[in-house]
Design an enzyme around this catalytic site. Structure first.
Site, mmCIF file in Angstrom:
data_model
loop_
_atom_site.group_PDB
_atom_site.id
_atom_site.type_symbol
_atom_site.label_atom_id
_atom_site.label_comp_id
_atom_site.label_asym_id
_atom_site.label_seq_id
_atom_site.Cartn_x
_atom_site.Cartn_y
_atom_site.Cartn_z
ATOM 1 N N ASP A 40 -1.109 -6.233 -0.410
ATOM 2 C CA ASP A 40 -1.163 -5.583 0.896
ATOM 3 C C ASP A 40 -2.594 -5.101 1.155
ATOM 4 O O ASP A 40 -3.143 -4.331 0.355
ATOM 5 C CB ASP A 40 -0.217 -4.368 0.836
ATOM 6 C CG ASP A 40 0.377 -4.010 2.171
ATOM 7 O OD1 ASP A 40 0.108 -4.722 3.157
ATOM 8 O OD2 ASP A 40 1.132 -3.028 2.213
ATOM 9 N N LYS A 92 -1.015 -9.504 2.811
ATOM 10 C CA LYS A 92 -0.275 -9.043 3.992
ATOM 11 C C LYS A 92 -1.175 -8.086 4.766
ATOM 12 O O LYS A 92 -1.935 -7.322 4.155
ATOM 13 C CB LYS A 92 1.012 -8.315 3.575
ATOM 14 C CG LYS A 92 1.778 -7.708 4.758
ATOM 15 C CD LYS A 92 3.120 -7.162 4.363
ATOM 16 C CE LYS A 92 3.085 -5.742 3.861
ATOM 17 N NZ LYS A 92 2.538 -4.759 4.828
ATOM 18 N N ASP A 96 0.836 -1.201 0.000
ATOM 19 C CA ASP A 96 0.000 0.000 0.000
ATOM 20 C C ASP A 96 0.877 1.260 0.000
ATOM 21 O O ASP A 96 0.369 2.380 -0.113
ATOM 22 C CB ASP A 96 -1.008 -0.003 1.157
ATOM 23 C CG ASP A 96 -0.355 0.072 2.527
ATOM 24 O OD1 ASP A 96 0.883 -0.078 2.612
ATOM 25 O OD2 ASP A 96 -1.084 0.285 3.523
ATOM 26 N N SER A 97 2.201 1.067 0.081
ATOM 27 C CA SER A 97 3.142 2.188 -0.121
ATOM 28 C C SER A 97 2.893 2.825 -1.483
ATOM 29 O O SER A 97 3.310 3.960 -1.717
ATOM 30 C CB SER A 97 4.588 1.687 -0.036
ATOM 31 O OG SER A 97 4.778 0.560 -0.863
ATOM 32 N N GLU A 157 -1.203 -5.601 8.613
ATOM 33 C CA GLU A 157 -0.390 -5.060 9.700
ATOM 34 C C GLU A 157 -1.015 -5.363 11.060
ATOM 35 O O GLU A 157 -2.240 -5.391 11.187
ATOM 36 C CB GLU A 157 -0.258 -3.535 9.545
ATOM 37 C CG GLU A 157 0.453 -3.111 8.271
ATOM 38 C CD GLU A 157 0.556 -1.592 8.118
ATOM 39 O OE1 GLU A 157 0.158 -0.848 9.051
ATOM 40 O OE2 GLU A 157 1.031 -1.152 7.056
ATOM 41 N N GLU A 190 9.490 -4.246 10.313
ATOM 42 C CA GLU A 190 9.863 -2.927 9.783
ATOM 43 C C GLU A 190 10.392 -2.015 10.881
ATOM 44 O O GLU A 190 9.756 -1.845 11.929
ATOM 45 C CB GLU A 190 8.645 -2.268 9.089
ATOM 46 C CG GLU A 190 8.980 -0.893 8.536
ATOM 47 C CD GLU A 190 7.948 -0.347 7.543
ATOM 48 O OE1 GLU A 190 6.999 -1.077 7.182
ATOM 49 O OE2 GLU A 190 8.116 0.824 7.140
#
Ligand code: KIV
Length: 298
Positions: A97, A127, A58-59, A129, A196
């Site tokens: 993501d 993925k 999602d960056s 978080e 991270e």
């Protein structure tokens, strides 16, 4: 670099990698390679280079779409880029993501959204978080047959709670919490974890404490694999570059150089030259001229 067919310049034998490669590489103590990718040509280049996995992160909200942070990114935006990557990559494991608010509201919604990444995005895994607060969600998604990669440490979707984009786990208490979360995510069924922006010592301790592979970004050399944001390592996005990034190219500079040259060529009428120009056969041209003359006389 994988061997290419001399005629098509595509890898001669394309073997689709699966998430098994993560476990095998950890078992053999071989580093796992992962980079982000958001489009078709980049996915092709990553795949041809022999990367193990491509993360459609999602960056992309920041480095492709120009948002301030990743929070505005939607599932639809992610799927659009996932499909482009899936069309370009034939071998790498593809991980989508899950964006902010696509898995936090309810377990049912999280499972449905995770499914869309496989059904509509062509991904192999997702993925998401977070630590202990995500266990029920991770269990439900993996029970539906969707592999899940976890993400601990600096979790950018929670930057408001974390107080900004800053390294995590710097006190013994917070470091312990991240280690505990890693053990819990392994138990919940994650096949791998992104770590991270945590200290190299903590990342190494976690990597040795769990049987699933860790993929580090700003987490030192003791992880089982590494990931970077492709626009950072290529110098394509230059609004800011995190300290942990190694720059392998300066594409923003290269691109600006090419654009300046193009503008100068057009202004000086050097472009297009003969080799860039399409011509029609002479007799057809003459025929056209005659017809125009005849039309004028009518
Ligand atoms: O969105 C992303 O690119 C990521 C990586 C930084 C791991 O989550």
């Amino acid at each position: 670099m994988s061997k290419n067919d001399p005629v098509t310049n595509l890898p001669a034998v394309i073997r689709k990698k699966t998430i098994q490669v993560f476990r095998e590489k950890k078992e053999h103590n071989e580093p796992i390679t992962m980079l982000t990718g958001y489009d078709y040509p980049t996915a092709q280049a990553l795949d041809r280079a022999g990367i193990d996995a491509i993360l459609v992160g999602d960056s992309l909200g920041m480095v492709v779409l120009g948002y301030e942070n990743t929070l505005p990114v939607t599932v639809e935006e992610m799927l659009h880029h996932c499909r482009a990557v899936a069309r370009g990559a034939r071998s790498a494991v593809l991980i989508g993501d899950m964006p902010f608010m696509s898995y936090q509201v309810s377990v049912e919604e999280a499972v449905r959204n995770a499914g869309r990444f496989l059904q509509k995005g062509g991904m192999d895994a997702v993925k998401l978080e977070g630590g202990r607060e995500r266990l029920e969600t991770i269990r439900a998604i993996t029970s539906s047959g969707i592999p899940v990669m976890g993400h601990l440490g600096l979790t950018p979707q929670s930057f408001h709670v974390l107080g900004g984009f800053r390294p995590q786990g710097r006190t013994s208490a917070t470091a312990r919490r991240i280690l505990e979360d890693a053990l819990l995510l392994e138990d919940a069924g994650c096949f791998s974890l992104v770590l991270e922006s945590i200290s190299a010592r903590l990342a190494e301790l976690i990597s040795k404490s769990i049987s699933i592979p860790t993929i580090g970004i700003g987490a030192g050399a003791g992880c089982d694999g590494q990931v970077l944001v492709v626009h950072d390592m290529l110098g394509f996005f230059d609004r800011f570059t995190p300290k942990f990034v190694k720059k392998y190219a300066n594409l923003q500079g290269e691109m600006q150089h090419a654009f300046v040259e193009y503008i100068a060529d057009v202004m000086a009428r050097r472009f297009p030259a003969n080799e860039h120009t399409v011509e029609m056969p002479e007799e057809e041209w003459q025929h056209l001229m005659e017809q125009i003359e005849l039309d004028k006389r009518k």
